[in-house]
Design a protein around this motif. Structure first.
Motif, PDB file in Angstrom:
ATOM      1  N   GLU A 283       0.892  -1.344  -0.027  1.00  0.00           N
ATOM      2  CA  GLU A 283       0.000   0.139  -0.061  1.00  0.00           C
ATOM      3  C   GLU A 283       0.904   1.405   0.263  1.00  0.00           C
ATOM      4  O   GLU A 283       1.740   1.374   0.649  1.00  0.00           O
ATOM      5  CB  GLU A 283      -1.039   0.058   1.352  1.00  0.00           C
ATOM      6  CG  GLU A 283      -1.728   1.135   1.482  1.00  0.00           C
ATOM      7  CD  GLU A 283      -2.543   1.311   0.114  1.00  0.00           C
ATOM      8  OE1 GLU A 283      -3.484   0.343  -0.051  1.00  0.00           O
ATOM      9  OE2 GLU A 283      -2.495   2.363  -0.382  1.00  0.00           O
ATOM     10  N   ASP A 284       0.590   2.123  -0.824  1.00  0.00           N
ATOM     11  CA  ASP A 284       1.502   3.403  -0.877  1.00  0.00           C
ATOM     12  C   ASP A 284       0.853   4.643  -0.443  1.00  0.00           C
ATOM     13  O   ASP A 284       1.707   5.717  -0.460  1.00  0.00           O
ATOM     14  CB  ASP A 284       1.911   3.813  -2.285  1.00  0.00           C
ATOM     15  CG  ASP A 284       0.842   3.662  -3.231  1.00  0.00           C
ATOM     16  OD1 ASP A 284      -0.568   3.854  -2.542  1.00  0.00           O
ATOM     17  OD2 ASP A 284       0.799   3.777  -4.682  1.00  0.00           O
ATOM     18  N   GLN A 285      -0.307   4.443   0.007  1.00  0.00           N
ATOM     19  CA  GLN A 285      -0.942   5.965   0.929  1.00  0.00           C
ATOM     20  C   GLN A 285      -0.772   5.576   2.422  1.00  0.00           C
ATOM     21  O   GLN A 285      -1.374   4.512   2.859  1.00  0.00           O
ATOM     22  CB  GLN A 285      -2.597   5.919   0.450  1.00  0.00           C
ATOM     23  CG  GLN A 285      -2.464   6.271  -0.979  1.00  0.00           C
ATOM     24  CD  GLN A 285      -3.938   6.356  -1.599  1.00  0.00           C
ATOM     25  OE1 GLN A 285      -4.802   5.314  -1.733  1.00  0.00           O
ATOM     26  NE2 GLN A 285      -4.412   7.312  -1.682  1.00  0.00           N
ATOM     27  N   ALA A 286      -0.541   6.456   2.951  1.00  0.00           N
ATOM     28  CA  ALA A 286      -0.093   6.346   4.493  1.00  0.00           C
ATOM     29  C   ALA A 286      -1.396   6.104   5.154  1.00  0.00           C
ATOM     30  O   ALA A 286      -1.422   5.337   6.125  1.00  0.00           O
ATOM     31  CB  ALA A 286       0.480   7.452   5.041  1.00  0.00           C
ATOM     32  N   LEU A 287      -2.280   6.630   4.786  1.00  0.00           N
ATOM     33  CA  LEU A 287      -3.636   6.701   5.646  1.00  0.00           C
ATOM     34  C   LEU A 287      -4.054   5.255   5.433  1.00  0.00           C
ATOM     35  O   LEU A 287      -4.645   4.654   6.506  1.00  0.00           O
ATOM     36  CB  LEU A 287      -4.758   7.693   5.105  1.00  0.00           C
ATOM     37  CG  LEU A 287      -6.000   8.161   6.011  1.00  0.00           C
ATOM     38  CD1 LEU A 287      -5.246   9.120   6.799  1.00  0.00           C
ATOM     39  CD2 LEU A 287      -6.892   8.786   5.191  1.00  0.00           C
TER      40      LEU A 287
ATOM     41  N   GLN B  57      -2.328   2.660   4.901  1.00  0.00           N
ATOM     42  CA  GLN B  57      -1.336   1.735   5.401  1.00  0.00           C
ATOM     43  C   GLN B  57      -1.823   1.725   6.949  1.00  0.00           C
ATOM     44  O   GLN B  57      -1.800   0.518   7.666  1.00  0.00           O
ATOM     45  CB  GLN B  57      -0.074   2.264   5.440  1.00  0.00           C
ATOM     46  CG  GLN B  57       0.534   2.185   3.972  1.00  0.00           C
ATOM     47  CD  GLN B  57       2.132   2.886   3.972  1.00  0.00           C
ATOM     48  OE1 GLN B  57       2.537   3.687   4.794  1.00  0.00           O
ATOM     49  NE2 GLN B  57       2.926   2.565   2.866  1.00  0.00           N
ATOM     50  N   SER B  58      -2.163   2.687   7.630  1.00  0.00           N
ATOM     51  CA  SER B  58      -2.433   2.846   9.090  1.00  0.00           C
ATOM     52  C   SER B  58      -3.658   1.989   9.182  1.00  0.00           C
ATOM     53  O   SER B  58      -3.928   1.066  10.174  1.00  0.00           O
ATOM     54  CB  SER B  58      -2.705   4.104   9.561  1.00  0.00           C
ATOM     55  OG  SER B  58      -1.578   4.892   9.557  1.00  0.00           O
TER      56      SER B  58
ATOM     57  N   VAL C 159       4.609  -3.854   6.149  1.00  0.00           N
ATOM     58  CA  VAL C 159       4.185  -2.800   4.909  1.00  0.00           C
ATOM     59  C   VAL C 159       5.412  -2.649   3.965  1.00  0.00           C
ATOM     60  O   VAL C 159       6.292  -1.970   4.244  1.00  0.00           O
ATOM     61  CB  VAL C 159       3.413  -1.678   5.478  1.00  0.00           C
ATOM     62  CG1 VAL C 159       3.134  -0.697   4.360  1.00  0.00           C
ATOM     63  CG2 VAL C 159       2.624  -1.705   6.695  1.00  0.00           C
TER      64      VAL C 159
ATOM     65  N   SER D 289       5.652  -0.271   0.466  1.00  0.00           N
ATOM     66  CA  SER D 289       5.220   1.061  -0.091  1.00  0.00           C
ATOM     67  C   SER D 289       4.995   0.870  -1.783  1.00  0.00           C
ATOM     68  O   SER D 289       4.612   1.677  -2.552  1.00  0.00           O
ATOM     69  CB  SER D 289       5.557   2.168   0.207  1.00  0.00           C
ATOM     70  OG  SER D 289       6.982   2.229   0.110  1.00  0.00           O
TER      71      SER D 289
ATOM     72  N   LYS E 132       2.197   3.040  -6.960  1.00  0.00           N
ATOM     73  CA  LYS E 132       3.227   4.278  -7.485  1.00  0.00           C
ATOM     74  C   LYS E 132       3.963   3.786  -8.671  1.00  0.00           C
ATOM     75  O   LYS E 132       4.152   4.438  -9.752  1.00  0.00           O
ATOM     76  CB  LYS E 132       3.844   4.861  -6.284  1.00  0.00           C
ATOM     77  CG  LYS E 132       2.978   5.948  -5.661  1.00  0.00           C
ATOM     78  CD  LYS E 132       4.211   6.902  -4.987  1.00  0.00           C
ATOM     79  CE  LYS E 132       4.330   5.959  -3.383  1.00  0.00           C
ATOM     80  NZ  LYS E 132       4.836   6.681  -2.505  1.00  0.00           N
TER      81      LYS E 132
END
Lengths: 125, 125, 125, 125, 125, 125
Positions: A8-12, A14-15, A30, A32, A58
């Motif tokens: 997953e490349d989006q921080a939100l 990922q959390s 994780v 990215s 990405k």
């Protein structure tokens, strides 16, 4: 704790995914990008129990490709895809015996998807 | 968060179900009669991802009827029934590919039932 | 709350399983030997909704035997096995429609396994 | 030979279904109305192993009603529906764990549907 | 009779598959290359009920590609693959909810695979 | 043709099963005792694709034991049991992912049971 590889490349997100996995008793590693995920799968084959991957990533490698690589490394590897717009492509681009979670999805859906795939897998000593 | 339509006329069970859904990451909209539930399904078709319904309800419409209406509006709509005494009627009065939860049931049973129905549904963009 | 009979002789695993069950909304009754478990099943038939058993146990009766006894008492009784080294023997020593959880497993795997077995069971009034 | 109760009012389809069943090793008893089928099920409960029913029937009772009666008499009774135009109503009017065969269907589809339902049924001595 | 599109470039296997389908009550339309199969699927969408395809084919398009095209045209299209050496690649190259028949296989395996996929498909009027 | 190992000591049932298998495109090798069956499985491991066994057999080894031996030799070996009076013991004495055919059964039930087990097995090159 069983370790799950998350791509997953989006921080939100990922959390969101890491928290959901942690609440269910899993450990999340994780990556990215798809390229990083494949590197980890090749280097530590046997360490991860399942792959949870977004479709749009990405780098040059999307989630469909990551899953195919994972299955080439380990033919029965449990796969969960997550997507919004690309969910409809699952029937033509997904691998057999995988699960597609259409966004938005609840943490309980992710945990049940993973648990079903892991519980149905052949136990090995 | 995926929204689940809950049909339940007893306050205690409304809380039990809403809390369980919330813990699993779902949002619950509670209708206290079958008639209200059908009105909501017709008005906001597409907003709800699944129906969770008790069988014995105060109005003229019981949970079996609510589920049939929901399936007439959306042919593959995920359905979970909850019941004590009426659970044994599920094989003759339930709809295909639904789940009956016999009371007393654990929150984990409700979440797994919903997650399985949602995860097996065809993803759409 | 649905009551689950757990057969486990190690204190650490007793807590792990009991906590997981409690978090999912189940009540756990823990037997520390296979012999105790069979005694409880015979004395309180109908009180327990499922059996969760380790394979290697201190007494003469291992988890495979406990499960067979449980199925002789109640032919469709839901069974979940937990094991490390003995997981690979499940295909020859397990009973039909049971689940083997290979250690280490996450609490979500145990809850999903139980919920699936209970939700698929025929509802009875 | 296992005996299958067939409900069909058109001579051509009666032959088609009876021939298919016979080729698969089943015996067919044909009722030409829903009312006759229910009379036979009540009089000879236990003699029939499954119900194969058309939806549109000459009398007042359609195939949906016949199946519900069959399930009230025997809660787990295997049901196969056959229909053209009414097949789309299966998700709202069918009973759980039944099969809908959309016309036109091949004899192999009928035999596989019946065999799956019978093979999954709980064996009893 | 339901019509099945078969993609096979060897005369012997064409006969084997066509005979098996005919014995089960299906009609077979045989394409001898993947390119021909895709042309037929695009021209007569809705006429075929399922695809049965070999993996190794004479043209540039192998069976994996044919199946992906078929699913892009119709997202839930039933797919049965047949292969010897390439069967092991199914878990990484096949589409979800498809069946791989490892050569040598019996006609009954082909008929059961097709019947299961067709019987599980959502009925439409 | 895929070869199926059949364990049956009654001539009439040997013919019934062998004929059914032959009609479905399978080759049958018949052992008339459990001991003979295990000898064949050990000597020609990999030659047989599935086991079809009666429960009550003349020697000391019944069908339950034969199936356990087969699974010890090959952990995922497809198993179909056939029985009259002993069918009810399947839930406590059978192995996971096996099928019990309650006598009397139709040839189509045997073929569908075998085909499902073989088609679900992991393909290997």
């Amino acid at each position: 704790m069983p370790v799950i590889l998350v791509v997953e490349d989006q921080a939100l997100l990922q959390s969101f995914v890491a928290d959901a996995l942690h609440d269910g008793g899993f450990e999340a590693v994780v990556a990215s990008s798809g390229e990083d995920a494949v590197t980890l799968l090749k280097a530590h084959n046997g360490q991860y129990r399942a792959l949870v991957t977004d479709i749009d990533l990405k780098g040059k490698m999307d989630g469909w490709k990551v899953a195919q690589h994972a299955r080439e490394i380990q033919p029965e590897f449990p796969i969960v895809y997550m997507s919004g717009a690309a969910a409809a492509d699952w029937t033509s681009k997904g691998v057999p015996d995988s699960v597609m979670l259409s966004k938005p999805f609840a943490p309980a859906q992710l945990l049940t998807a993973l648990a079903n795939l892991l519980n149905n897998a052949t136990p090995t000593a």
